[in-house]
Design a protein around this motif. Structure first.
Motif, PDB file in Angstrom:
ATOM      1  N   SER A 212       0.820  -1.213   0.000  1.00  0.00           N
ATOM      2  CA  SER A 212       0.000   0.000   0.000  1.00  0.00           C
ATOM      3  C   SER A 212       0.856   1.266   0.000  1.00  0.00           C
ATOM      4  N   ASP A 214       2.935   2.142  -2.125  1.00  0.00           N
ATOM      5  CA  ASP A 214       2.958   2.686  -3.481  1.00  0.00           C
ATOM      6  C   ASP A 214       1.951   3.821  -3.648  1.00  0.00           C
ATOM      7  N   LYS A 215       0.834   3.723  -2.912  1.00  0.00           N
ATOM      8  CA  LYS A 215      -0.221   4.729  -3.039  1.00  0.00           C
ATOM      9  C   LYS A 215      -0.120   5.812  -1.967  1.00  0.00           C
ATOM     10  N   THR A 216       0.255   5.438  -0.763  1.00  0.00           N
ATOM     11  CA  THR A 216       0.181   6.390   0.358  1.00  0.00           C
ATOM     12  C   THR A 216       1.415   7.279   0.491  1.00  0.00           C
ATOM     13  N   SER A 218       2.736   9.222  -1.493  1.00  0.00           N
ATOM     14  CA  SER A 218       2.574  10.536  -2.130  1.00  0.00           C
ATOM     15  C   SER A 218       2.218  11.612  -1.098  1.00  0.00           C
ATOM     16  N   ASP A 347       0.821  -3.303   6.097  1.00  0.00           N
ATOM     17  CA  ASP A 347      -0.358  -3.993   5.558  1.00  0.00           C
ATOM     18  C   ASP A 347      -0.574  -5.375   6.170  1.00  0.00           C
ATOM     19  N   HIS A 351      -1.214  -7.391  -1.506  1.00  0.00           N
ATOM     20  CA  HIS A 351      -2.211  -6.668  -2.287  1.00  0.00           C
ATOM     21  C   HIS A 351      -1.983  -6.902  -3.775  1.00  0.00           C
ATOM     22  N   GLU A 352      -3.030  -7.315  -4.459  1.00  0.00           N
ATOM     23  CA  GLU A 352      -2.996  -7.421  -5.918  1.00  0.00           C
ATOM     24  C   GLU A 352      -1.743  -8.152  -6.413  1.00  0.00           C
ATOM     25  N   THR A 357       6.229  -3.035  -1.385  1.00  0.00           N
ATOM     26  CA  THR A 357       6.196  -1.831  -2.202  1.00  0.00           C
ATOM     27  C   THR A 357       7.280  -1.892  -3.279  1.00  0.00           C
ATOM     28  N   ASN A 424      -7.519   4.637   5.053  1.00  0.00           N
ATOM     29  CA  ASN A 424      -6.842   4.520   3.747  1.00  0.00           C
ATOM     30  C   ASN A 424      -5.477   3.845   3.869  1.00  0.00           C
ATOM     31  N   ASP A 425      -5.443   2.738   4.603  1.00  0.00           N
ATOM     32  CA  ASP A 425      -4.248   1.903   4.791  1.00  0.00           C
ATOM     33  C   ASP A 425      -3.170   2.558   5.648  1.00  0.00           C
TER      34      ASP A 425
END
Length: 514
Positions: A212, A214-216, A218, A347, A351-352, A357, A424-425
């Motif tokens: 997660s 990778d998304k957070t 930012s 996490d 994920h997916e 990461t 949001n994780d």
């Protein structure tokens, strides 16, 4: 002869061979009316192999305990009674009074059984635990059998997990601790008197390496000045490749492969590397060779704690829980005095189809080894599917180990006078009573210079001249590793010979560093 008491017992009778035996309120006898000692000898004779640790459900007259001690004077015996009332009742027995003088015999209740097992049964020292159920006592306590079984199972699961880690890392830990001490003496330039203390008004961002991130991440990239970054070793390369400088990097991994987290090492002069004294000495020395700033901490290993005590506690204590670096990083944030802590990438799941990461050393390693037959994706799949997975939401999977890590982290947060939520994780933690934390943080010496006064030889001599109990405690994790490679070679109940051999091997291993 009759003695009225409360609890499950009613009175005392005398056996044919003149032994005191308890009688239940139901009128049934706890042990043989003829000869409790002969009954005990038959139980011992039926054991399939040698044991040095026993859990006895039902103390009775103490005959079974006494017969075990007659065979193995150093055996650990944990004897369980239903309640304190019943403990008080058996204390009136002449034989029990004699047995209580033996420090290896512990009388406890069902309520205290978990704590007693955790604090006294060490597989490295005693080997397997033999559970003996006194049949009459079990029948009298049928309503409690399920509870007793669950307590024993839970206790032994925790002890077994801890022992497995010791058996795997026992030798490596000793090597790393002594090598890291040598590195401190070899690279004094890592000591900076003026290393700045953190601004605890910021948010402490603990960065783990879950997918997660990778998304957070930012959020941190866009508001870097808002955060004080405490990065785990696995996530270090990921942040470095994104040009994000970590304020602290934490490592507890004992394996040499963890040094790959620090290839390449760039712009490290303003980063503090916080290493468990048990952590990979290869990783620590790599940072030190690059003139990086390394500080060591201790987290419970008896050798590390012994050295720390002998050096006026120059290393701070950090909680590591089940051995997860994320918990250590949160513990450091709390001890530094941060009241607001957020955890990114924790996490404890896949994920997916991704275990980590982007940018970890595994990504490079698997890419380097990939070919037309074994792709990078194939390597990650083998990593994820090495144990059974459980789907917890769409394209999100976990396993028993990851779930245990998650529980360990959340239990730690709850116990530290704090609350948390997951948005949001991202774990968002609020440590209450912040002023007290900040006052306590003044004694947390992670940022202070660390200089070892004693040489490795002097430390080993100090251990050599310590009391046997202290030496034994220091040796235990190493003995676990040594025992893991040895099987009992006889069928006698007394296994002292094996344990003494293991202690001698551990002693020789330590001396090899002198």
């Amino acid at each position: 002869m009759t003695t009225k008491v409360s609890g499950i017992y009613d009175h005392i009778e005398i056996s044919k061979d003149n032994m005191q035996i308890p009688v239940f309120k139901s009128g049934k006898f706890m042990e043989s009316k003829y000869s409790p000692s002969n009954e005990a000898k038959r139980i011992i004779a039926s054991l399939e192999k040698s044991y040095s640790a026993f859990l006895i459900l039902g103390c009775g007259s103490g005959s079974l305990i006494n017969e075990i001690i007659n065979v193995n004077k150093d055996a650990l015996i944990i004897a369980v009674e239903t309640s304190e009332e019943d403990i008080n009742f058996i204390n009136s027995f002449t034989l029990i009074q004699k047995l209580k003088a033996n420090k290896n015999i512990i009388f406890t209740t069902i309520q205290k059984l978990y704590e007693t097992l955790i604090n006294n049964y060490f597989p490295a020292k005693y080997g397997d635990l033999k559970i003996i159920e006194q049949k009459a006592w079990i029948l009298e306590n049928q309503n409690l059998v399920k509870d007793i079984s669950e307590i024993i199972q839970h206790s032994l699961n925790i002890i077994s997990a801890d022992y497995s880690v010791q058996a795997h890392f026992g030798k490596i830990w000793v090597h790393n601790i002594l090598s890291n001490i040598s590195s401190l003496q070899k690279f004094p330039q890592n000591i900076k008197q003026d290393f700045p203390l953190p601004d605890t008004s910021k948010i402490a961002a603990v960065i783990a390496a879950g997918p997660s991130l990778d998304k957070t991440l930012s959020l941190i990239e866009s508001q870097r000045d808002k955060y004080f970054i405490i990065c785990t070793d696995t996530a270090f390369q990921s942040l470095t490749r994104r040009k994000i400088q970590s304020d602290i990097v934490v490592s507890i991994d004992a394996q040499n492969i963890s040094s790959f987290h620090f290839f390449p090492v760039e712009k490290i002069q303003n980063t503090l590397f916080a290493f468990d004294l048990c952590a990979s000495s290869s990783a620590a020395s790599r940072i030190l060779e690059k003139e990086g700033n390394v500080r060591f901490f201790v987290s419970g290993h008896p050798l590390a704690s012994f050295i720390n005590n002998s050096e006026d506690s120059i290393f701070p204590n950090v909680y590591s829980g089940s051995g997860t670096v994320t918990i250590s990083a949160v513990s450091i944030a709390k001890n530094l005095g941060f009241s607001n802590v957020q955890i990114f990438g924790a996490d404890f799941s896949y994920h997916e189809g991704k275990p980590y990461t982007k940018g970890t050393y595994l990504e490079n390693q698997f890419l380097h080894k990939s070919n037309k037959i074994i792709s990078q994706e194939n390597s990650f799949s083998r990593l994820m599917y090495r144990t059974n997975l459980e789907e917890i939401s769409k394209q999100k999977y976990t396993n028993q180990i990851l779930s245990a890590y998650k529980s360990s982290l959340e239990d730690f947060i709850k116990k530290e006078n704090s609350s948390f939520r997951i948005e949001n994780d991202i774990y968002k933690i609020k440590f209450s009573d912040a002023e007290n934390f900040k006052n306590e943080s003044k004694n947390f010496n992670l940022y202070k210079p660390q200089k070892i006064k004693k040489s490795t030889a002097e430390i080993l001599n100090l251990i050599e001249n310590s009391q046997e109990q202290i030496k034994e405690l220091i040796y235990l994790p190493l003995i676990a590793a040594l025992r893991n490679n040895v099987t009992l070679r006889n069928n006698e109940i007394n296994s002292d010979k094996l344990y003494n051999e293991l202690k001698n091997l551990a002693h020789s291993f330590f001396l090899s560093y002198n």
